[in-house]
Design a protein around this motif. Structure first.
Motif, PDB file in Angstrom:
ATOM      1  N   THR A   1      14.701  11.563  -0.183  1.00  0.00           N
ATOM      2  CA  THR A   1      13.807  12.670  -0.533  1.00  0.00           C
ATOM      3  C   THR A   1      12.404  12.143  -0.777  1.00  0.00           C
ATOM      4  O   THR A   1      12.204  11.249  -1.613  1.00  0.00           O
ATOM      5  CB  THR A   1      14.311  13.374  -1.798  1.00  0.00           C
ATOM      6  OG1 THR A   1      15.653  13.802  -1.560  1.00  0.00           O
ATOM      7  CG2 THR A   1      13.450  14.566  -2.140  1.00  0.00           C
ATOM      8  N   ARG A   2      11.413  12.661  -0.050  1.00  0.00           N
ATOM      9  CA  ARG A   2      10.006  12.308  -0.205  1.00  0.00           C
ATOM     10  C   ARG A   2       9.784  10.799  -0.177  1.00  0.00           C
ATOM     11  O   ARG A   2       9.015  10.243  -0.948  1.00  0.00           O
ATOM     12  CB  ARG A   2       9.458  12.874  -1.524  1.00  0.00           C
ATOM     13  CG  ARG A   2       9.472  14.401  -1.548  1.00  0.00           C
ATOM     14  CD  ARG A   2       8.925  14.929  -2.841  1.00  0.00           C
ATOM     15  NE  ARG A   2       9.001  16.371  -2.884  1.00  0.00           N
ATOM     16  CZ  ARG A   2       8.637  17.095  -3.947  1.00  0.00           C
ATOM     17  NH1 ARG A   2       8.193  16.489  -5.039  1.00  0.00           N
ATOM     18  NH2 ARG A   2       8.728  18.398  -3.912  1.00  0.00           N
ATOM     19  N   GLY A   3      10.533  10.099   0.707  1.00  0.00           N
ATOM     20  CA  GLY A   3      10.324   8.665   0.877  1.00  0.00           C
ATOM     21  C   GLY A   3      10.921   7.803  -0.203  1.00  0.00           C
ATOM     22  O   GLY A   3      10.751   6.594  -0.217  1.00  0.00           O
ATOM     23  N   ARG A   4      11.636   8.403  -1.184  1.00  0.00           N
ATOM     24  CA  ARG A   4      12.201   7.612  -2.264  1.00  0.00           C
ATOM     25  C   ARG A   4      13.598   7.138  -1.914  1.00  0.00           C
ATOM     26  O   ARG A   4      14.277   7.714  -1.093  1.00  0.00           O
ATOM     27  CB  ARG A   4      12.243   8.431  -3.561  1.00  0.00           C
ATOM     28  CG  ARG A   4      10.844   8.761  -4.077  1.00  0.00           C
ATOM     29  CD  ARG A   4      10.911   9.563  -5.369  1.00  0.00           C
ATOM     30  NE  ARG A   4       9.583   9.864  -5.847  1.00  0.00           N
ATOM     31  CZ  ARG A   4       8.913   9.113  -6.700  1.00  0.00           C
ATOM     32  NH1 ARG A   4       9.467   7.994  -7.149  1.00  0.00           N
ATOM     33  NH2 ARG A   4       7.700   9.438  -7.090  1.00  0.00           N
TER      34      ARG A   4
ATOM     35  N   GLN B   1      11.253  -6.889   7.113  1.00  0.00           N
ATOM     36  CA  GLN B   1      11.605  -6.034   8.245  1.00  0.00           C
ATOM     37  C   GLN B   1      10.418  -5.239   8.772  1.00  0.00           C
ATOM     38  O   GLN B   1      10.536  -4.535   9.776  1.00  0.00           O
ATOM     39  CB  GLN B   1      12.719  -5.070   7.826  1.00  0.00           C
ATOM     40  CG  GLN B   1      14.039  -5.777   7.510  1.00  0.00           C
ATOM     41  CD  GLN B   1      14.974  -4.927   6.663  1.00  0.00           C
ATOM     42  OE1 GLN B   1      14.694  -3.745   6.405  1.00  0.00           O
ATOM     43  NE2 GLN B   1      16.071  -5.518   6.219  1.00  0.00           N
ATOM     44  N   GLY B   2       9.278  -5.344   8.112  1.00  0.00           N
ATOM     45  CA  GLY B   2       8.094  -4.619   8.546  1.00  0.00           C
ATOM     46  C   GLY B   2       8.080  -3.164   8.136  1.00  0.00           C
ATOM     47  O   GLY B   2       7.281  -2.383   8.653  1.00  0.00           O
ATOM     48  N   GLY B   3       8.939  -2.819   7.173  1.00  0.00           N
ATOM     49  CA  GLY B   3       9.013  -1.411   6.757  1.00  0.00           C
ATOM     50  C   GLY B   3       7.890  -0.987   5.838  1.00  0.00           C
ATOM     51  O   GLY B   3       7.539   0.193   5.778  1.00  0.00           O
ATOM     52  N   VAL B   4       7.313  -1.926   5.100  1.00  0.00           N
ATOM     53  CA  VAL B   4       6.201  -1.627   4.199  1.00  0.00           C
ATOM     54  C   VAL B   4       5.199  -2.764   4.290  1.00  0.00           C
ATOM     55  O   VAL B   4       5.544  -3.899   4.623  1.00  0.00           O
ATOM     56  CB  VAL B   4       6.674  -1.475   2.734  1.00  0.00           C
ATOM     57  CG1 VAL B   4       7.569  -0.261   2.569  1.00  0.00           C
ATOM     58  CG2 VAL B   4       7.396  -2.737   2.248  1.00  0.00           C
ATOM     59  N   ALA B   5       3.940  -2.474   3.976  1.00  0.00           N
ATOM     60  CA  ALA B   5       2.912  -3.514   4.056  1.00  0.00           C
ATOM     61  C   ALA B   5       1.931  -3.478   2.893  1.00  0.00           C
ATOM     62  O   ALA B   5       1.089  -4.359   2.786  1.00  0.00           O
ATOM     63  CB  ALA B   5       2.138  -3.395   5.368  1.00  0.00           C
ATOM     64  N   THR B   6       2.035  -2.488   2.022  1.00  0.00           N
ATOM     65  CA  THR B   6       1.145  -2.414   0.862  1.00  0.00           C
ATOM     66  C   THR B   6       1.954  -2.045  -0.374  1.00  0.00           C
ATOM     67  O   THR B   6       3.084  -1.548  -0.277  1.00  0.00           O
ATOM     68  CB  THR B   6       0.040  -1.355   1.055  1.00  0.00           C
ATOM     69  OG1 THR B   6       0.657  -0.051   1.099  1.00  0.00           O
ATOM     70  CG2 THR B   6      -0.742  -1.588   2.350  1.00  0.00           C
TER      71      THR B   6
ATOM     72  N   ILE C   1       5.278   0.434  -0.879  1.00  0.00           N
ATOM     73  CA  ILE C   1       6.487   0.021  -1.597  1.00  0.00           C
ATOM     74  C   ILE C   1       6.837   1.055  -2.662  1.00  0.00           C
ATOM     75  O   ILE C   1       8.006   1.433  -2.821  1.00  0.00           O
ATOM     76  CB  ILE C   1       6.285  -1.369  -2.233  1.00  0.00           C
ATOM     77  CG1 ILE C   1       6.170  -2.437  -1.147  1.00  0.00           C
ATOM     78  CG2 ILE C   1       7.451  -1.703  -3.172  1.00  0.00           C
ATOM     79  CD1 ILE C   1       5.741  -3.788  -1.667  1.00  0.00           C
ATOM     80  N   GLY C   2       5.829   1.514  -3.382  1.00  0.00           N
ATOM     81  CA  GLY C   2       6.078   2.525  -4.406  1.00  0.00           C
ATOM     82  C   GLY C   2       6.664   3.797  -3.816  1.00  0.00           C
ATOM     83  O   GLY C   2       7.599   4.376  -4.373  1.00  0.00           O
ATOM     84  N   ARG C   3       6.143   4.220  -2.682  1.00  0.00           N
ATOM     85  CA  ARG C   3       6.669   5.433  -2.041  1.00  0.00           C
ATOM     86  C   ARG C   3       8.104   5.233  -1.567  1.00  0.00           C
ATOM     87  O   ARG C   3       8.936   6.141  -1.675  1.00  0.00           O
ATOM     88  CB  ARG C   3       5.778   5.801  -0.857  1.00  0.00           C
ATOM     89  CG  ARG C   3       4.413   6.337  -1.224  1.00  0.00           C
ATOM     90  CD  ARG C   3       3.557   6.503   0.002  1.00  0.00           C
ATOM     91  NE  ARG C   3       2.217   6.966  -0.317  1.00  0.00           N
ATOM     92  CZ  ARG C   3       1.177   6.863   0.501  1.00  0.00           C
ATOM     93  NH1 ARG C   3       1.343   6.310   1.700  1.00  0.00           N
ATOM     94  NH2 ARG C   3      -0.015   7.297   0.137  1.00  0.00           N
ATOM     95  N   ALA C   4       8.388   4.053  -1.023  1.00  0.00           N
ATOM     96  CA  ALA C   4       9.716   3.804  -0.463  1.00  0.00           C
ATOM     97  C   ALA C   4      10.776   3.617  -1.544  1.00  0.00           C
ATOM     98  O   ALA C   4      11.951   3.910  -1.316  1.00  0.00           O
ATOM     99  CB  ALA C   4       9.682   2.572   0.437  1.00  0.00           C
ATOM    100  N   THR C   5      10.369   3.121  -2.718  1.00  0.00           N
ATOM    101  CA  THR C   5      11.344   2.775  -3.758  1.00  0.00           C
ATOM    102  C   THR C   5      11.343   3.704  -4.954  1.00  0.00           C
ATOM    103  O   THR C   5      12.323   3.766  -5.701  1.00  0.00           O
ATOM    104  CB  THR C   5      11.083   1.346  -4.271  1.00  0.00           C
ATOM    105  OG1 THR C   5       9.789   1.299  -4.898  1.00  0.00           O
ATOM    106  CG2 THR C   5      11.143   0.333  -3.138  1.00  0.00           C
ATOM    107  N   GLY C   6      10.221   4.403  -5.178  1.00  0.00           N
ATOM    108  CA  GLY C   6      10.133   5.229  -6.374  1.00  0.00           C
ATOM    109  C   GLY C   6       9.741   4.456  -7.616  1.00  0.00           C
ATOM    110  O   GLY C   6       9.707   5.009  -8.718  1.00  0.00           O
TER     111      GLY C   6
ATOM    112  N   VAL D   1       6.168  -2.353  -9.298  1.00  0.00           N
ATOM    113  CA  VAL D   1       5.936  -2.908  -7.970  1.00  0.00           C
ATOM    114  C   VAL D   1       5.122  -4.197  -8.066  1.00  0.00           C
ATOM    115  O   VAL D   1       5.453  -5.214  -7.452  1.00  0.00           O
ATOM    116  CB  VAL D   1       5.219  -1.899  -7.058  1.00  0.00           C
ATOM    117  CG1 VAL D   1       4.748  -2.576  -5.759  1.00  0.00           C
ATOM    118  CG2 VAL D   1       6.126  -0.727  -6.730  1.00  0.00           C
ATOM    119  N   ALA D   2       4.057  -4.178  -8.853  1.00  0.00           N
ATOM    120  CA  ALA D   2       3.191  -5.346  -8.997  1.00  0.00           C
ATOM    121  C   ALA D   2       3.966  -6.545  -9.533  1.00  0.00           C
ATOM    122  O   ALA D   2       3.791  -7.680  -9.062  1.00  0.00           O
ATOM    123  CB  ALA D   2       2.014  -5.019  -9.906  1.00  0.00           C
ATOM    124  N   ALA D   3       4.837  -6.297 -10.523  1.00  0.00           N
ATOM    125  CA  ALA D   3       5.605  -7.396 -11.119  1.00  0.00           C
ATOM    126  C   ALA D   3       6.522  -8.046 -10.089  1.00  0.00           C
ATOM    127  O   ALA D   3       6.621  -9.280 -10.010  1.00  0.00           O
ATOM    128  CB  ALA D   3       6.411  -6.876 -12.306  1.00  0.00           C
TER     129      ALA D   3
END
Length: 405
Positions: free
Chosen positions: A6-9, A27-32, A36-41, A47-49
């Motif tokens: 849902t919504r990339g999470r 895998q090239g799925g994320v680059a910023t 990452i925040g959008r893909a993982t929630g 994310v920074a940690a």
């Protein structure tokens, strides 16, 4: 039924670990960080940690990317292939290929050893380790950067225990666990598999979109590996692909070292060609010498290699009917005599296999001839040491060491 995200999470409740984030980057799925925040929630702080830990471990690199609308340029993250190395050793009956590879599996330095497996596992593994140490120096890679070792040996393998199940070409190797013999020199994970299986792993990577692949190795011995439905098939006891000990019809009654008569390997392998050419007065003691005769146009060598190809094709025809592969790749030391060898293979396969199995079948040299063994060994161990769980373990150990300082 798989739940749609849902919504990339992420659909799971557990927060993404650093290892899982690394897998997305690799895998090239994320680059910023934002992606990452959008893909993982995860929150920006979380994310920074996790990203900072991956950067510190050298698994990820960061560069300034293109500008984003209304703000500063976004830092882009990428898998850092130079953040470590793996070692690869593809052991053959008479020749062993060795390499140092980066974390993408690219060969940085390679060599081969002329050492016979009948010397026993300890002498062979000692020689392998010593030459790999030398290759590390040649590649400019520090021993501390080594993250794993991939090892292949001929014949059926217990890949969990890391040992030969017991095959005639490896006397004295049965049930000897090989990882500890290399861990004395390199205290890192060691993965062991059959030599043709690792070739198949490499060829599968080199043939994207091909889910049904049959990999043939013709060298001192003969073996095969099966990729079916996109997955490498090892079989119930690790002996899938042992076509070398399939009995051939109309043979001369020659005893094989496995105890049977007229096995394909005793009639059509590189060792068989050396035997038959020596009996005809040729001075050959290696498969490479057989190849040299063929390339020089020796009529008798060409004829014997083509006949060997026909016998191999007889056995492969049954495999084609059973498995219906899209591609058969041919590798091993005898591939240097490719034209007569594959002419014989094609002749028998297309004559004996069902028409629907051969109508679009391709028989071709391996895409990584000369490198498939070490490349497959590298991929074999990389799939383990760069898995999310393994990366999380690496980071936990790093944290523990820092806490003790």
């Amino acid at each position: 039924m798989v739940n749609a995200p849902t919504r990339g999470r992420r659909p799971t409740a557990a927060p993404a670990t650093a290892g899982e984030i690394f897998a997305l980057i690799r895998q090239g799925g994320v680059a910023t960080r934002t992606e990452i925040g959008r893909a993982t929630g995860l929150s920006r702080t979380a994310v920074a940690a996790r990203v900072d830990r991956l950067l510190a471990e050298g698994l990820v690199s960061e560069v300034q990317g293109g500008a984003v609308t209304g703000g500063r340029p976004a830092a882009r993250l990428a898998f850092h292939a130079a953040g470590g190395a793996v070692l690869a050793a593809s052991v053959g009956v008479s020749r062993t290929s060795l390499a140092v590879c980066d974390l993408a599996g690219t060969v940085l330095a390679q060599d081969s050893l002329r050492i016979r497996t009948r010397s026993g596992p300890e002498p062979v593994m000692t020689a392998v380790a010593e030459r790999l140490e030398g290759l590390l120096g040649e590649a400019g890679v520090a021993p501390a950067a080594v993250r794993g070792v991939g090892l292949s040996i001929p014949g059926a393998v217990d890949s969990v225990a890391g040992c030969s199940i017991g095959v005639p070409v490896l006397p004295g190797w049965a049930e000897v666990k090989l990882p500890p013999l290399l861990a004395r020199h390199f205290p890192v994970p060691v993965r062991v598999d059959n030599d043709v299986n690792v070739m198949a792993i490499a060829e599968q990577h080199a043939h994207p979109g091909i889910d049904d692949l049959l990999v043939l190795k013709v060298s001192t011995g003969i073996g095969a590996a099966v990729v079916s439905g996109g997955a490498l098939q090892r079989g119930a006891h690790g002996s899938a692909g042992e076509i070398g000990h399939t009995q051939v019809a109309d043979g001369p009654g020659r005893p094989c070292h496995c105890g049977n008569l007229d096995c394909l390997e005793i009639l059509a392998s590189g060792a068989a060609l050396i035997r038959d050419l020596t009996a005809r007065g040729r001075s050959v003691d290696t498969v490479s010498a057989v190849v040299d005769l063929v390339r020089a146009g020796d009529a008798e060598a060409v004829t014997l290699v083509r006949e060997a190809g026909r016998r191999i094709g007889e056995v492969l025809a049954g495999a084609v009917n059973l498995l219906n592969p899209s591609v058969i790749t041919v590798g091993g030391d005898l591939v240097g005599a490719y034209e007569p060898l594959v002419a014989g293979i094609r002749e028998s396969v297309f004559k004996r296999a069902v028409a629907t199995g051969t109508q679009s079948l391709r028989v071709e040299p391996g895409a990584l001839v000369g490198r498939s063994g070490v490349t497959g060994c590298a991929i074999l161990v990389l799939d383990q040491v760069l898995s999310p769980g393994s990366v999380d373990e690496i980071l936990a150990l790093t944290d523990l060491r820092r806490a003790r300082v």
